[in-house]
Write a protein that holds these residues in place. Structure first.
Motif, PDB file in Angstrom:
ATOM      1  N   GLY A 183      42.456 -10.047  -4.843  1.00  0.00           N
ATOM      2  CA  GLY A 183      42.483  -9.050  -5.029  1.00  0.00           C
ATOM      3  C   GLY A 183      44.081  -8.551  -5.825  1.00  0.00           C
ATOM      4  O   GLY A 183      44.193  -7.198  -5.709  1.00  0.00           O
ATOM      5  N   SER A 184      44.904  -9.323  -6.076  1.00  0.00           N
ATOM      6  CA  SER A 184      46.289  -8.996  -5.312  1.00  0.00           C
ATOM      7  C   SER A 184      47.036  -8.176  -7.213  1.00  0.00           C
ATOM      8  O   SER A 184      47.545  -7.466  -7.172  1.00  0.00           O
ATOM      9  CB  SER A 184      47.060  -9.652  -4.544  1.00  0.00           C
ATOM     10  N   GLY A 212      45.330  -8.485   5.670  1.00  0.00           N
ATOM     11  CA  GLY A 212      44.316  -9.108   5.274  1.00  0.00           C
ATOM     12  C   GLY A 212      43.321  -8.347   5.407  1.00  0.00           C
ATOM     13  O   GLY A 212      42.779  -8.208   5.907  1.00  0.00           O
ATOM     14  N   ASP A 213      42.337  -8.680   3.885  1.00  0.00           N
ATOM     15  CA  ASP A 213      40.539  -8.478   4.215  1.00  0.00           C
ATOM     16  C   ASP A 213      40.050  -9.374   4.527  1.00  0.00           C
ATOM     17  O   ASP A 213      40.536 -10.462   5.570  1.00  0.00           O
ATOM     18  CB  ASP A 213      40.214  -7.868   2.202  1.00  0.00           C
ATOM     19  N   VAL A 270      36.746  -1.507   4.005  1.00  0.00           N
ATOM     20  CA  VAL A 270      36.589  -1.536   5.426  1.00  0.00           C
ATOM     21  C   VAL A 270      35.132  -0.909   5.712  1.00  0.00           C
ATOM     22  O   VAL A 270      34.066   0.122   4.342  1.00  0.00           O
ATOM     23  CB  VAL A 270      37.541  -0.194   6.033  1.00  0.00           C
ATOM     24  N   ASN A 271      34.201  -1.433   6.880  1.00  0.00           N
ATOM     25  CA  ASN A 271      32.782  -0.960   6.562  1.00  0.00           C
ATOM     26  C   ASN A 271      32.428  -0.102   8.331  1.00  0.00           C
ATOM     27  O   ASN A 271      32.993  -1.140   9.083  1.00  0.00           O
ATOM     28  CB  ASN A 271      32.079  -2.482   6.129  1.00  0.00           C
ATOM     29  N   ARG A 272      32.330   1.121   8.304  1.00  0.00           N
ATOM     30  CA  ARG A 272      32.849   1.706   8.713  1.00  0.00           C
ATOM     31  C   ARG A 272      31.547   1.750  10.465  1.00  0.00           C
ATOM     32  O   ARG A 272      31.287   1.670  11.253  1.00  0.00           O
ATOM     33  CB  ARG A 272      33.263   3.325   9.181  1.00  0.00           C
ATOM     34  N   GLU A 273      30.317   1.559   9.426  1.00  0.00           N
ATOM     35  CA  GLU A 273      29.336   1.211  10.267  1.00  0.00           C
ATOM     36  C   GLU A 273      29.184  -0.081  11.231  1.00  0.00           C
ATOM     37  O   GLU A 273      28.872   0.166  12.173  1.00  0.00           O
ATOM     38  CB  GLU A 273      28.211   1.350   9.335  1.00  0.00           C
ATOM     39  N   ALA A 274      29.334  -0.892  10.535  1.00  0.00           N
ATOM     40  CA  ALA A 274      29.708  -2.175  11.219  1.00  0.00           C
ATOM     41  C   ALA A 274      31.082  -2.284  12.189  1.00  0.00           C
ATOM     42  O   ALA A 274      31.220  -3.793  12.831  1.00  0.00           O
ATOM     43  CB  ALA A 274      29.355  -3.502  10.328  1.00  0.00           C
ATOM     44  N   SER A 275      31.746  -1.396  12.111  1.00  0.00           N
ATOM     45  CA  SER A 275      32.805  -1.482  12.739  1.00  0.00           C
ATOM     46  C   SER A 275      34.503  -2.347  12.221  1.00  0.00           C
ATOM     47  O   SER A 275      34.426  -3.121  12.653  1.00  0.00           O
ATOM     48  CB  SER A 275      33.400  -0.781  14.403  1.00  0.00           C
ATOM     49  N   LEU A 276      34.216  -2.561  10.810  1.00  0.00           N
ATOM     50  CA  LEU A 276      34.443  -3.559  10.380  1.00  0.00           C
ATOM     51  C   LEU A 276      36.184  -3.349  10.166  1.00  0.00           C
ATOM     52  O   LEU A 276      35.903  -2.244   8.033  1.00  0.00           O
ATOM     53  CB  LEU A 276      34.370  -4.186   9.459  1.00  0.00           C
ATOM     54  N   TYR A 277      36.522  -3.473   9.812  1.00  0.00           N
ATOM     55  CA  TYR A 277      38.526  -3.231   9.562  1.00  0.00           C
ATOM     56  C   TYR A 277      39.304  -4.605   9.746  1.00  0.00           C
ATOM     57  O   TYR A 277      39.110  -5.310   9.652  1.00  0.00           O
ATOM     58  CB  TYR A 277      39.113  -2.051  10.516  1.00  0.00           C
ATOM     59  N   PRO A 278      40.293  -4.581   8.391  1.00  0.00           N
ATOM     60  CA  PRO A 278      41.159  -5.341   8.590  1.00  0.00           C
ATOM     61  C   PRO A 278      41.626  -5.373   9.107  1.00  0.00           C
ATOM     62  O   PRO A 278      42.078  -5.656  10.009  1.00  0.00           O
ATOM     63  CB  PRO A 278      42.048  -5.040   7.079  1.00  0.00           C
ATOM     64  N   VAL A 279      42.203  -6.418   9.014  1.00  0.00           N
ATOM     65  CA  VAL A 279      43.199  -7.227   9.982  1.00  0.00           C
ATOM     66  C   VAL A 279      44.767  -7.059  10.018  1.00  0.00           C
ATOM     67  O   VAL A 279      45.251  -7.217   9.067  1.00  0.00           O
ATOM     68  CB  VAL A 279      43.391  -9.036  10.542  1.00  0.00           C
ATOM     69  N   ILE A 280      45.755  -6.442  10.471  1.00  0.00           N
ATOM     70  CA  ILE A 280      46.791  -6.067  10.453  1.00  0.00           C
ATOM     71  C   ILE A 280      47.304  -6.378  11.344  1.00  0.00           C
ATOM     72  O   ILE A 280      47.552  -6.074  12.763  1.00  0.00           O
ATOM     73  CB  ILE A 280      46.784  -4.325  10.244  1.00  0.00           C
ATOM     74  N   LYS A 281      48.898  -7.130  11.476  1.00  0.00           N
ATOM     75  CA  LYS A 281      49.935  -7.632  12.346  1.00  0.00           C
ATOM     76  C   LYS A 281      51.218  -7.182  11.370  1.00  0.00           C
ATOM     77  O   LYS A 281      51.567  -6.938  10.665  1.00  0.00           O
ATOM     78  CB  LYS A 281      49.789  -9.414  12.574  1.00  0.00           C
ATOM     79  N   LEU A 297      44.424  -2.547   0.885  1.00  0.00           N
ATOM     80  CA  LEU A 297      43.460  -2.973   0.952  1.00  0.00           C
ATOM     81  C   LEU A 297      42.113  -2.770   0.354  1.00  0.00           C
ATOM     82  O   LEU A 297      40.881  -3.383  -0.060  1.00  0.00           O
ATOM     83  CB  LEU A 297      43.100  -3.537   2.585  1.00  0.00           C
ATOM     84  N   THR A 298      41.700  -1.486   0.371  1.00  0.00           N
ATOM     85  CA  THR A 298      40.782  -0.257  -0.232  1.00  0.00           C
ATOM     86  C   THR A 298      40.019  -0.314  -1.229  1.00  0.00           C
ATOM     87  O   THR A 298      39.196  -0.290  -1.981  1.00  0.00           O
ATOM     88  CB  THR A 298      40.866   0.809   0.393  1.00  0.00           C
TER      89      THR A 298
END
Lengths: 257, 276
Positions: free
Chosen positions: A171-172, A49-50, A219-230, A206-207
């Motif tokens: 976004g689906s 999920g984003d 994804v926001n790399r500057e803020a190291s923000l990645y989606p949640v993947i389980k 997700l991108t």
């Protein structure tokens, strides 16, 4: 009531109600959480999920966790109003534990699916009033049958089995088409993807959703923000750490054109 | 006739006698802290006597199975409702026992027209840190006791004292799970033997020419004797073990040890007990 191990019934006897049909005032826009996906891969099922929560065109929060662990082998991903969704997850978590501890056996996978349907049904008035619509995807590993399973729901509580994949949220529509294309004409069907490839696909999906849907956070790399993947396998639920996602994203998702 | 105070005291006294009788066939329960958490051990005749109550709470019991079930359900109900309405960290063993079931048990015990609960209960609570681990025992009359390190349930107060004394004497600072299991089984054997001894003493009193060694003064048997006793009794029954593990991932810390988990932990002389 203890005899049946029904936790929701126990709560109701104490005066608890889940969804109330308060109608939505004109001035208020409810918070929404968007774009979740689940698909089967070689070892089990991947749920992602984003992390964006929005209220109208405002970004409420960019670090929302929409993929919630209910027990060792099941996960609920949520799209819709987080307030209701989090409450539902709390009820489910306690219900499954209460059942296991009172009845001295695990609730069956079908029993878990039924519990979600029942909650959504109880929530219909709130969903229709606009204050509490939740459209979840439930994924888990059925230990009795030794297979991964995915289910998705509508706001009224109807349950559908997503044989290979399921998506939900604003976004689906974008990624549903991609999933269909990948699964049918890709190099290999989704359910044969090894773990790493499955994670790369989830990041790309997700991108793409974030590209076309403003309510989906990418994804926001500057803020190291990645989606949640389980990842859910026979061994249980495992959350993929950002440290694993970062190199995958940088090497296989970003394109410098 | 129980309205008169004297009669009531007499009735409660009778009740104690009656209840004490009921535990004669019971198997002792031992709870012990070890380096990774808390271990609960008993030997049962088929129906389990160790249960999961909440994320960090476990239950062990002696007595009538139906009474135990009734109290187990009220503990489960209270714990889950509290955990949902407040938070899981607000569910504590001491609150559940002191304000939850102990008053209920006491009331049932003192209402002499009604049936009392035939139970002794042990609640083990795993703390976030080892020093927060807590063990509580409740008797059939509602009196509860809190202890640290170890707690036991036994058929008689004398057997209970012996078991606790043995545990206190043997406990080093920290035990591995294997060591804890070994010690718990020896303590269990002490309780079980003390109880057998009391039975024979009672019989001996009625017969004029009898053995002279009483249960109270008998020396503590050696580890080999104790283990032989466990082997003798557990052979036909089930060795029940459960742990609350601090380091286990996820919120539920309770795990019941299956025969396959127990086999590598047990001393060699007891391997055969779990094998069949």
């Amino acid at each position: 009531m203890g005899m049946q191990g029904d936790f929701l019934q126990l709560l109701k006897e104490q005066g608890y109600t889940l969804g109330t049909a308060a109608s939505l005032g004109n001035s208020h826009t409810p918070t929404n959480a968007t774009t979740i996906l689940a698909f089967k891969y070689r070892d089990g099922v991947l749920v992602a999920g984003d992390r964006r929560a929005t209220a109208g065109n405002m970004v409420m929060y960019d670090r929302t966790d929409k993929v919630l662990e209910i027990d060792r082998h099941s996960v609920m991903a949520i799209a819709g109003v987080p307030a209701t969704a989090y409450e539902m997850v709390r009820v489910l978590e306690h219900s499954f534990k209460y059942y296991r501890r009172t009845q001295l056996q695990e609730l069956s996978f079908d029993g878990k699916l039924r519990a979600i349907s029942k909650l959504l049904k109880d929530n219909v008035p709130a969903a229709l009033a606009g204050t509490g619509a939740v459209v979840p995807v439930f994924a888990g590993y059925d230990l009795e049958q030794g297979s991964a399973k995915i289910y998705f729901y509508d706001i009224l509580g109807a349950e559908f089995e997503g044989v290979e994949y399921a998506v939900s949220g604003s976004g689906s529509p974008t990624i549903r088409g991609i999933l269909h294309y990948l699964n049918t004409w890709g190099d290999q069907p989704l359910n044969r993807l090894p773990e790493e490839q499955a994670m790369v696909q989830a990041l790309r999906l997700l991108t793409s959703a974030a590209e076309f849907d403003s309510a989906t956070g990418g994804v926001n790399r500057e803020a190291s923000l990645y989606p949640v993947i389980k990842l859910i396998t026979g061994a249980g639920v495992q959350t993929v750490p950002d440290a694993t996602l970062k190199p995958l994203y940088e090497s296989q998702v970003v394109r410098y054109v | 006739m129980y309205e008169e105070p004297y009669r009531w005291v007499e009735a409660v006294g009778n009740r104690r006698q009656y209840l004490d009788e009921q535990f004669k066939q019971g198997s002792p329960v031992v709870a012990l802290t070890y380096e990774g958490g808390i271990l609960l051990t008993t030997v049962s005749k088929g129906t389990a006597k160790l249960y999961e109550i909440y994320d960090r709470l476990a239950l062990g019991g002696m007595g009538h199975p139906t009474d135990l079930e009734k109290l187990r359900f009220s503990l489960l109900e209270m714990a889950h409702v509290e955990g949902f309405n407040r938070s899981p960290s607000d569910v504590t063993g001491s609150r559940l026992v002191k304000y939850g079931i102990a008053p209920v048990i006491k009331q049932a015990f003192e209402e002499v027209y009604k049936a009392p609960f035939i139970v002794r209960i042990l609640v083990a609570e795993l703390g976030v840190k080892p020093e927060k681990d807590a063990l509580l025992t409740i008797n059939y009359d509602g009196t509860f006791e809190e202890s640290i390190g170890c707690a036991v349930l036994a058929a008689t107060p004398a057997a209970q004292t012996k078991m606790t004394a043995y545990l206190k004497e043997q406990t080093p600072a920290t035990l591995s799970l294997e060591q804890a299991l070994d010690l718990a089984l020896r303590a269990w054997a002490i309780g079980s033997l003390a109880h057998q001894q009391e039975e024979t003493d009672q019989q001996a009193e009625s017969e004029p020419s009898a053995g002279k060694v009483s249960a109270v003064s008998a020396p503590v048997p050696s580890a080999e004797v104790l283990m032989a006793h466990v082997r003798g009794i557990a052979g036909g029954r089930t060795l029940d073990c459960a742990v609350l593990e601090r380091q286990v991932p996820g919120t539920s810390k309770y795990r019941s040890l299956k025969p396959s988990d127990l086999a590598p932990l047990l001393p060699k002389s007891l391997q055969s007990v779990v094998a069949n």
